[in-house]
Design an enzyme around this catalytic site. Structure first.
Site, PDB file in Angstrom:
ATOM      1  N   GLU A  55       0.835  -1.208   0.000  1.00 29.82           N
ATOM      2  CA  GLU A  55       0.000   0.000   0.000  1.00 29.82           C
ATOM      3  C   GLU A  55       0.867   1.253   0.000  1.00 29.82           C
ATOM      4  O   GLU A  55       0.550   2.251  -0.661  1.00 29.82           O
ATOM      5  CB  GLU A  55      -0.917   0.010   1.229  1.00 29.82           C
ATOM      6  N   CYS A  89      -0.209   1.811   7.204  1.00 28.83           N
ATOM      7  CA  CYS A  89      -0.748   2.077   5.866  1.00 28.83           C
ATOM      8  C   CYS A  89      -2.126   2.734   5.950  1.00 28.83           C
ATOM      9  O   CYS A  89      -2.479   3.556   5.105  1.00 28.83           O
ATOM     10  CB  CYS A  89      -0.769   0.799   5.037  1.00 28.83           C
TER      11      CYS A  89
HETATM   12  N1  THU Z   1       2.509  -6.233   4.125  1.00 29.25           N
HETATM   13  C1  THU Z   1       1.995  -5.378   3.201  1.00 29.25           C
HETATM   14  O1  THU Z   1       2.515  -5.247   2.101  1.00 29.25           O
HETATM   15  N2  THU Z   1       0.870  -4.692   3.530  1.00 29.25           N
HETATM   16  C2  THU Z   1       0.224  -4.778   4.719  1.00 29.25           C
HETATM   17  O2  THU Z   1      -0.738  -4.045   4.945  1.00 29.25           O
HETATM   18  C3  THU Z   1       0.680  -5.741   5.724  1.00 29.25           C
HETATM   19  C4  THU Z   1       1.943  -6.443   5.440  1.00 29.25           C
HETATM   20  C5  THU Z   1       3.737  -6.972   3.787  1.00 29.25           C
HETATM   21  C6  THU Z   1       4.969  -6.523   4.516  1.00 29.25           C
HETATM   22  C7  THU Z   1       5.821  -7.771   4.476  1.00 29.25           C
HETATM   23  O3  THU Z   1       6.566  -7.769   3.266  1.00 29.25           O
HETATM   24  C8  THU Z   1       4.830  -8.904   4.446  1.00 29.25           C
HETATM   25  O4  THU Z   1       3.578  -8.339   4.095  1.00 29.25           O
HETATM   26  C9  THU Z   1       4.693  -9.652   5.771  1.00 29.25           C
HETATM   27  O5  THU Z   1       4.430  -8.768   6.807  1.00 29.25           O
END
Ligand code: THU
Length: 130
Positions: A55, A89
């Protein structure tokens, strides 16, 4: 663009995630108020806290392209039973006036929620003195 189409753009972006550590691929798509769509995927780092959420990347992509007002954000995770944006986010979304957040649950149903529900009583730009 419909919410289902926005989810589709997020899903396609998730395929491009760089997630060698968590193996949890996330994609996001931002629908700007002017109708343009910007995508992002999570970008991990060997120094784990330097990881960027999907995000955050999508919002950064939109803002760096000139967008200042965002209508909706969709997020899809390919490797889990549905996911919801993390707290940081949600705050990033708050900055640019996001109204709704589009995700899907474990059975693939589209879930649409107001950001105000995901981030109640929030702090935003108008909370600061003019
Ligand atoms: N992650 C996201 O990209 N967005 C979120 O809202 C939660 C978590 C990603 C970060 C990391 O690369 C993986 O998910 C595990 O936490």
């Amino acid at each position: 663009m419909s919410d289902a189409e926005l989810l589709g753009a997020a899903r396609a972006a998730a395929e491009r995630a760089y997630a060698p550590y968590s193996r949890f691929r996330v994609g996001a798509a931002v629908l700007a108020a002017n109708g343009s769509v910007y995508t992002g995927a999570n970008v991990e780092n060997a120094a784990y806290p330097s990881t960027l959420c999907a995000e955050a990347v999508a919002i950064g992509h939109a803002v760096a392209s000139g967008v200042r007002e965002i209508e909706a954000v969709a997020a899809v995770c390919l490797d889990g039973p549905g996911c919801s944006p993390c707290g940081q986010c949600r705050q990033r979304m708050r900055e640019f006036g996001v109204e709704r957040v589009v995700t899907e649950n474990g059975t693939g149903d589209v879930v649409v929620r107001p950001l105000a529900e995901l981030l109640p009583d929030s702090f935003g730009p108008e909370s600061l003195p003019a």
